[in-house]
Design a protein around this motif. Structure first.
Motif, PDB file in Angstrom:
ATOM      1  N   THR A  33      40.297  33.039  32.083  1.00  0.00           N
ATOM      2  CA  THR A  33      41.005  31.761  31.949  1.00  0.00           C
ATOM      3  C   THR A  33      40.958  30.927  33.229  1.00  0.00           C
ATOM      4  O   THR A  33      41.561  29.859  33.289  1.00  0.00           O
ATOM      5  N   SER A  34      40.236  31.398  34.236  1.00  0.00           N
ATOM      6  CA  SER A  34      40.102  30.611  35.468  1.00  0.00           C
ATOM      7  C   SER A  34      39.141  29.453  35.220  1.00  0.00           C
ATOM      8  O   SER A  34      38.409  29.444  34.229  1.00  0.00           O
ATOM      9  N   PRO A  35      39.136  28.440  36.096  1.00  0.00           N
ATOM     10  CA  PRO A  35      38.251  27.289  35.883  1.00  0.00           C
ATOM     11  C   PRO A  35      36.785  27.707  35.779  1.00  0.00           C
ATOM     12  O   PRO A  35      36.333  28.611  36.487  1.00  0.00           O
ATOM     13  N   VAL A  36      36.069  27.036  34.904  1.00  0.00           N
ATOM     14  CA  VAL A  36      34.644  27.294  34.739  1.00  0.00           C
ATOM     15  C   VAL A  36      33.924  26.846  36.002  1.00  0.00           C
ATOM     16  O   VAL A  36      34.185  25.759  36.530  1.00  0.00           O
ATOM     17  N   TRP A  37      33.024  27.692  36.508  1.00  0.00           N
ATOM     18  CA  TRP A  37      32.257  27.349  37.704  1.00  0.00           C
ATOM     19  C   TRP A  37      31.216  26.302  37.347  1.00  0.00           C
ATOM     20  O   TRP A  37      30.572  26.372  36.298  1.00  0.00           O
ATOM     21  N   SER A  38      31.079  25.297  38.221  1.00  0.00           N
ATOM     22  CA  SER A  38      30.035  24.299  38.024  1.00  0.00           C
ATOM     23  C   SER A  38      29.366  24.012  39.358  1.00  0.00           C
ATOM     24  O   SER A  38      30.012  24.020  40.414  1.00  0.00           O
ATOM     25  N   ALA A  69      35.544  26.880  44.273  1.00  0.00           N
ATOM     26  CA  ALA A  69      34.307  26.623  43.535  1.00  0.00           C
ATOM     27  C   ALA A  69      33.066  27.147  44.252  1.00  0.00           C
ATOM     28  O   ALA A  69      32.000  27.204  43.660  1.00  0.00           O
ATOM     29  N   THR A  70      33.205  27.538  45.525  1.00  0.00           N
ATOM     30  CA  THR A  70      32.054  28.126  46.214  1.00  0.00           C
ATOM     31  C   THR A  70      31.953  29.626  45.970  1.00  0.00           C
ATOM     32  O   THR A  70      30.990  30.261  46.408  1.00  0.00           O
ATOM     33  N   ARG A  71      32.918  30.197  45.274  1.00  0.00           N
ATOM     34  CA  ARG A  71      32.863  31.605  44.852  1.00  0.00           C
ATOM     35  C   ARG A  71      32.575  31.613  43.361  1.00  0.00           C
ATOM     36  O   ARG A  71      33.361  31.084  42.565  1.00  0.00           O
ATOM     37  N   ARG A  72      31.433  32.169  42.999  1.00  0.00           N
ATOM     38  CA  ARG A  72      31.066  32.206  41.584  1.00  0.00           C
ATOM     39  C   ARG A  72      31.237  33.621  41.046  1.00  0.00           C
ATOM     40  O   ARG A  72      30.689  34.576  41.580  1.00  0.00           O
ATOM     41  N   VAL A  73      32.010  33.731  39.973  1.00  0.00           N
ATOM     42  CA  VAL A  73      32.285  35.013  39.335  1.00  0.00           C
ATOM     43  C   VAL A  73      31.531  35.031  38.008  1.00  0.00           C
ATOM     44  O   VAL A  73      31.712  34.148  37.177  1.00  0.00           O
ATOM     45  N   ALA A  74      30.674  36.033  37.827  1.00  0.00           N
ATOM     46  CA  ALA A  74      29.888  36.153  36.596  1.00  0.00           C
ATOM     47  C   ALA A  74      30.330  37.405  35.844  1.00  0.00           C
ATOM     48  O   ALA A  74      30.491  38.471  36.443  1.00  0.00           O
ATOM     49  N   ALA A 101      28.216  21.171  40.329  1.00  0.00           N
ATOM     50  CA  ALA A 101      28.725  19.911  40.852  1.00  0.00           C
ATOM     51  C   ALA A 101      29.999  20.118  41.658  1.00  0.00           C
ATOM     52  O   ALA A 101      30.142  19.586  42.767  1.00  0.00           O
ATOM     53  N   ALA A 102      30.936  20.902  41.128  1.00  0.00           N
ATOM     54  CA  ALA A 102      32.180  21.166  41.855  1.00  0.00           C
ATOM     55  C   ALA A 102      31.898  21.947  43.133  1.00  0.00           C
ATOM     56  O   ALA A 102      32.488  21.680  44.181  1.00  0.00           O
TER      57      ALA A 102
END
Length: 125
Positions: free
Chosen positions: A108-113, A64-69, A115-116
């Motif tokens: 299809t990977s988890p949505v970045w948030s 979750a510390t890697r954000r893919v846009a 909070a996470a």
């Protein structure tokens, strides 16, 4: 046009160059990358960009510390999220690329948030 480099123990590495011999030595600036440099900022600032968690291949799990846009033509921008000493959020550019056949896995990977991201070790103030 953006012209950025970052330093490593071995010297300056050009983030937008690629290795022509696939040996890790970044020695060429391809025109196709030049056309996409402006896409980085636009992707990071896009209000409806699809944001997902990045894959950590070492631990074989999402991070979750890697954000893919993703916004433009399956163009992916990856940033590493962390906190500054004052507790504010910062993002360090990791990579960007045009996705080929793996776009389905990214979408299809988890949505970045946020909070996470903040609840992971090293992400809490």
């Amino acid at each position: 046009m953006i012209s950025q480099t970052h330093s490593t123990k071995t010297g300056a590495v050009h983030m937008f160059y690629e290795s022509t011999a696939r040996n890790g030595i970044k020695d060429a600036f391809p025109p196709v990358r030049a056309q996409r440099i402006d896409w980085i900022k636009a992707t990071l600032e896009h209000p409806t960009a699809a944001l997902s968690e990045g894959w950590d291949k070492t631990f074989r799990q999402y991070d979750a510390t890697r954000r893919v846009a993703v916004v433009y033509e399956d163009f992916v921008v990856v940033v590493a999220m962390s906190l500054k000493l004052d507790g504010s959020l910062k993002a360090n550019f990791v990579t960007c690329y045009q996705v080929d056949n793996s776009i389905g896995k990214i979408r299809t990977s988890p949505v970045w948030s946020l909070a996470a991201c903040l609840h992971l070790p090293g992400g809490t103030p």
